[in-house]
Scaffold this motif. Structure first.
Motif, short mmCIF file in Angstrom:
data_model
loop_
_atom_site.label_atom_id
_atom_site.label_comp_id
_atom_site.label_asym_id
_atom_site.label_seq_id
_atom_site.Cartn_x
_atom_site.Cartn_y
_atom_site.Cartn_z
N ALA A 224 0.69 -1.26 -0.12
CA ALA A 224 -0.10 0.06 0.02
C ALA A 224 0.90 1.28 0.07
N ASP A 225 0.32 2.23 -0.82
CA ASP A 225 1.22 3.70 -0.88
C ASP A 225 0.55 4.29 0.27
N LEU A 226 -0.56 4.13 0.60
CA LEU A 226 -1.40 5.03 1.75
C LEU A 226 -2.23 4.15 2.44
N VAL A 227 -2.07 4.35 3.94
CA VAL A 227 -2.77 3.57 4.70
C VAL A 227 -3.46 4.62 5.58
N VAL A 228 -4.82 4.62 5.63
CA VAL A 228 -5.78 5.66 6.31
C VAL A 228 -6.40 4.89 7.56
N ALA A 229 -5.99 5.49 8.76
CA ALA A 229 -6.53 5.17 9.91
C ALA A 229 -8.06 5.62 10.00
N MET A 230 -8.99 4.73 10.26
CA MET A 230 -10.49 5.23 10.32
C MET A 230 -10.62 5.51 12.00
N THR A 231 -10.45 6.65 12.26
CA THR A 231 -10.39 7.07 13.62
C THR A 231 -11.94 6.85 14.08
N ARG A 232 -12.14 6.34 15.26
CA ARG A 232 -13.49 6.41 16.12
C ARG A 232 -13.17 6.65 17.44
N SER A 233 -14.10 7.59 17.97
CA SER A 233 -13.84 7.84 19.55
C SER A 233 -14.17 6.78 20.31
N GLU A 234 -13.42 6.58 21.48
CA GLU A 234 -13.56 5.61 22.26
C GLU A 234 -14.04 6.53 23.80
N GLY A 235 -15.18 6.11 24.31
CA GLY A 235 -15.92 6.94 25.32
C GLY A 235 -16.40 8.40 24.80
N ALA A 236 -16.76 9.11 25.65
CA ALA A 236 -17.09 10.71 25.24
C ALA A 236 -16.24 11.59 24.67
N ALA A 237 -16.31 11.97 23.51
CA ALA A 237 -15.27 12.96 22.87
C ALA A 237 -15.98 14.30 23.39
N PHE B 6 -4.32 1.68 -1.73
CA PHE B 6 -4.53 2.15 -0.55
C PHE B 6 -5.31 1.30 0.26
N GLU B 7 -5.10 1.47 1.53
CA GLU B 7 -5.89 0.36 2.48
C GLU B 7 -6.29 1.35 3.73
N GLN B 8 -7.45 0.82 4.68
CA GLN B 8 -7.88 1.32 5.74
C GLN B 8 -7.53 0.32 6.89
N VAL B 9 -7.49 0.98 8.11
CA VAL B 9 -7.52 0.17 9.07
C VAL B 9 -8.40 1.03 10.23
N GLU B 10 -8.93 0.30 11.14
CA GLU B 10 -9.86 0.89 12.24
C GLU B 10 -8.75 1.37 13.43
N SER B 11 -9.13 2.36 13.92
CA SER B 11 -8.03 2.98 14.97
C SER B 11 -9.19 3.72 16.13
N GLN B 12 -8.98 3.61 17.19
CA GLN B 12 -9.78 4.22 18.50
C GLN B 12 -9.16 5.61 18.72
N LEU B 13 -9.80 6.66 18.94
CA LEU B 13 -9.28 7.92 19.40
C LEU B 13 -9.68 7.58 20.96
N THR C 224 -8.14 8.56 -9.94
CA THR C 224 -8.90 7.36 -9.76
C THR C 224 -8.19 6.35 -8.65
N LEU C 225 -8.56 6.27 -7.48
CA LEU C 225 -8.02 5.77 -6.39
C LEU C 225 -8.27 4.25 -6.47
N PRO C 226 -7.42 3.32 -6.69
CA PRO C 226 -7.73 1.90 -6.70
C PRO C 226 -8.29 1.44 -5.30
N ALA C 227 -9.29 0.47 -5.51
CA ALA C 227 -9.93 -0.14 -4.48
C ALA C 227 -8.93 -0.98 -3.58
N ALA C 228 -9.07 -0.93 -2.22
CA ALA C 228 -8.33 -2.03 -1.38
C ALA C 228 -8.80 -3.40 -1.93
N PRO C 229 -7.82 -4.33 -1.68
CA PRO C 229 -7.98 -5.71 -2.03
C PRO C 229 -8.91 -6.34 -0.85
#
Length: 267
Positions: free
Chosen positions: A128-141, A217-224, A261-266
């Motif tokens: 992957a040339d780009l890896v995006v962390a999909m951030t989600r809040s843990e607890g109250a933001a 590109f690829e995405q991974v989940e990550s907690q804030l 044109t962003l290629p889809a993640a595998p």
């Protein structure tokens, strides 16, 4: 300090813009050190201290003796976008292997999870040339963050939005340095700014500028996690929304997004 073997292949740069983060910058750096040395990673850390006045510079000094750490200081406050651009340009200039090395960007307030850095690196190793962390809040933001997030959803309807990327505003990402170098080379002249929008908008702008050069590109989940932060949120809701509106109106960024044109993640 830095072991060899895997490190003969590539270097991971960790880029951290910081403004008055004396309480968290040290523990964050130490956690990064533990994670990457444990996995025999060859890494370098670049911190841009944006004219901090709370002792952040002094807090960084001990870590320069135990880490491959470079501290760049803005003598006058320059803002998040300028600090992020400064570290991007520093890392691109420093690397001898732009297609081999990568930059991970994250916040200095310890809300991002450094424990997810190895997973970003693993995806990078997989091509992957780009890896995006999909951030989600843990607890109250914080309330400001919740308000700005709600406003960003509305403004985001009019922003360039790369298909397949769920989090365009977060700072926690990995970029192959080649994509950043090409984004810089796309600028009209040496004086042109790579990033002209502040806050979350700067993260969106950087993403859009690298897209034409991303093969995969690829995405991974990550907690804030806001529980580790020692200070109140500095986020200014109206300023963030103005910045995002600026991105949505930026014709140049719209053209970049239109042509990409962003290629889809595998699967």
């Amino acid at each position: 300090m830095v072991r060899r073997g895997w490190s003969d292949l590539h270097v991971i740069y960790i880029g951290i813009p910081a403004r008055n983060e004396r309480q968290t910058i040290g523990p964050l750096l130490w956690r990064i050190r533990e994670l990457l040395l444990r996995r025999s990673r060859d890494f370098q850390v670049v911190v841009v201290d944006d004219a901090s006045t709370d002792g952040t510079s002094e807090a960084l000094l001990p870590y320069q003796r135990v880490l491959p750490l470079t501290v760049l200081r803005n003598e006058a406050r320059a803002g998040y976008a300028a600090s992020l651009e400064k570290l991007v340009r520093e890392v691109v200039q420093r690397s001898d292997y732009l297609k081999r090395d990568a930059l991970v960007t994250l916040q200095a307030d310890f809300t991002n999870a450094p424990e997810d850095i190895p997973e970003l690196v693993r995806r990078f190793e997989g091509g992957a040339d780009l890896v995006v962390a999909m951030t989600r809040s843990e607890g109250a933001a914080p309330r400001r963050v919740r308000l700005a997030t709600a406003g960003a959803r509305l403004v985001g309807r009019f922003m360039p939005s790369p298909e397949g990327i769920d989090d365009t505003l977060g700072s926690f990402r990995l970029y192959r340095l080649f994509t950043l170098a090409r984004a810089i080379s796309d600028l009209p002249d040496a004086e042109a700014r790579l990033l002209s929008h502040e806050g979350w908008a700067a993260n969106a702008e950087l993403l859009l500028r690298v897209l034409p050069h991303v093969r995969r590109f690829e995405q991974v989940e990550s907690q804030l996690d806001y529980s580790r932060r020692y200070r109140d949120s500095r986020l200014h809701v109206l300023a963030e929304l103005r910045g995002l509106r600026g991105v949505s109106r930026d014709r140049q960024l719209r053209e970049i997004e239109k042509e990409s044109t962003l290629p889809a993640a595998p699967s």
